[in-house]
Design an enzyme around this catalytic site. Structure first.
Site, mmCIF file in Angstrom:
data_model
loop_
_atom_site.group_PDB
_atom_site.id
_atom_site.type_symbol
_atom_site.label_atom_id
_atom_site.label_comp_id
_atom_site.label_asym_id
_atom_site.label_seq_id
_atom_site.Cartn_x
_atom_site.Cartn_y
_atom_site.Cartn_z
ATOM 1 N N ASP A 133 -44.926 13.592 -12.723
ATOM 2 C CA ASP A 133 -45.234 12.592 -11.698
ATOM 3 C C ASP A 133 -44.176 11.515 -11.504
ATOM 4 O O ASP A 133 -44.411 10.550 -10.778
ATOM 5 C CB ASP A 133 -46.583 11.935 -11.991
ATOM 6 N N GLU A 134 -43.015 11.654 -12.107
ATOM 7 C CA GLU A 134 -41.975 10.645 -11.874
ATOM 8 C C GLU A 134 -40.587 11.233 -12.081
ATOM 9 O O GLU A 134 -40.399 12.189 -12.824
ATOM 10 C CB GLU A 134 -42.175 9.422 -12.763
ATOM 11 N N ASP A 162 -42.396 7.120 -8.588
ATOM 12 C CA ASP A 162 -43.510 7.258 -9.527
ATOM 13 C C ASP A 162 -44.792 7.488 -8.727
ATOM 14 O O ASP A 162 -45.200 6.635 -7.936
ATOM 15 C CB ASP A 162 -43.623 5.980 -10.368
#
EC number: 2.7.7.7
Length: 364
Positions: free
Chosen positions: A108-109, A14
């Site tokens: 983003d993860e 993350d």
């Protein structure tokens, strides 16, 4: 070996305050300052906040006006989704050097299944550390990671030592860890569900564990089985590199219930801002527009309209207004959402090899 005997090694990576961190990296004048990506002091919604801004209570999905009140020195910057997507692709390229089993959740993860990996390293903990180091050196950003034997625990672990840290939850430690975990920290338990659980005397995993499957199913429907299993460390969902995307949506749960239809329309403007951002970021369009309404008694209603062609934002907003006025709302309203389906894509272009299963050799 039977599937039941498999213990996987899952990493959840993350990125730390991704959008805001990108802006600070690209503009050194913003380093160390409270930054909000998206919105402004008068209107709009914050898409992301730097850690400096979070200290003042600024959060994503908060109105720009509220964010400015909480942090008068807050610096608003316009989002640059093409830039975020560019860096996200660089980060994913790093993931693919270790495993083909990558399931992106957003820019983003992502989940990585490293049970079997391309560098033949049996330690998921060391792999996570190496991946985070490479992201920092090659992309310039910090990432946090969680490591465990299933996706739920890996995602939960990635929050433990944020920012720029990692944590591992071993199989032997999972149940004790979950018993102590505050209920609002359980992935999949949102603010509304946490409040409902609190009213039942459920404040942590141990409290949740006292209730039967029958009771949880009665109170929470199908989600009851999920809650019953996860508090016992059971989550069978595999990392899915071939994900079929069926919809794009955004929703907002309000701190105070909305008493009038006019309030709902005003709140939906902010929801549509997020839908627009996600459309621009992904290139996705949909022929069906759906309005989701959750009332204060937790009942949910959906209203939809389907077009022959993909509607643009002006038409989507016009449709949402029409759906609100389609029939009288039961008041007050707790949550509003807008979704698009019948998309212009059938499948995300993420095609990798088949998953292989091998003996578990330990996380450490």
């Amino acid at each position: 070996m039977k599937d039941e005997a498999i213990i996987r090694k899952i990493i959840h990576v993350d990125m730390d305050a991704f959008y805001a961190s990108v802006e600070q990296m690209d503009n050194p004048d913003l380093i160390g300052k409270p930054v909000a990506v998206g919105g402004n002091r008068e209107r709009g919604v914050v898409a992301a906040a730097s850690y400096e801004a979070r200290k003042y209570g600024v959060r994503s999905a908060m109105s720009g006006k509220m964010a400015a009140l909480k942090c008068p020195q807050l610096i608003f910057v316009r989002p640059r989704f093409e830039r975020y997507k560019e860096l996200s692709n660089q980060i994913r390229d790093i993931f693919y050097e270790y495993t083909d089993l990558v399931e992106p959740l957003s820019l983003d993860e992502a989940f990585l299944d490293v049970t079997v990996n391309k560098v033949n390293n049996p330690s998921a903990t060391l792999l996570a550390k190496e991946i985070r180091l490479r992201i920092k050196e090659e992309v310039g950003l910090n990432a946090s990671a969680g490591i465990s034997y299933n996706k739920f625990l890996a995602k939960t672990a990635s929050d433990i030592n944020k920012p720029n840290g990692q944590a591992v939850i071993l199989p032997k430690d999972a149940e004790v860890f979950l018993e102590k975990l505050p209920i609002e920290k359980f992935y999949g338990v949102g603010k509304v569900t946490a409040e409902k659980m609190n009213k039942l005397g459920i404040y942590n995993g141990l409290d949740l564990k006292q209730y039967s499957l029958q009771f949880l199913t009665k109170k929470f429907g199908k989600a009851g089985l999920h809650y019953f299993n996860i508090v016992r460390g059971i989550h069978q969902s595999e990392v899915q590199p071939n994900r079929l995307r069926k919809s794009l949506s955004a929703e907002n749960t309000f701190e105070q219930d909305l008493p009038t239809a006019s309030d709902c329309l005003s709140a939906l403007e902010e929801v549509l801002v997020e839908v627009k951002k996600r459309m621009e970021r992904t290139g996705i369009k949909g022929r069906t527009v759906t309005l989701k309404i959750k009332y204060s008694d937790f009942t949910i209603q959906t209203r939809s309209k389907t077009f022959e062609q993909y509607p643009e934002m002006d038409k989507i907003w016009e449709t949402v207004q029409t759906l609100v006025e389609q029939e009288e709302l039961k008041m007050p309203v707790r949550l509003l959402g807008v979704g698009l389906s019948n998309l212009n894509i059938e499948e995300e272009k993420i095609l990798f090899g088949k998953q292989l299963h091998f003996d578990f050799e330990g996380f450490e």
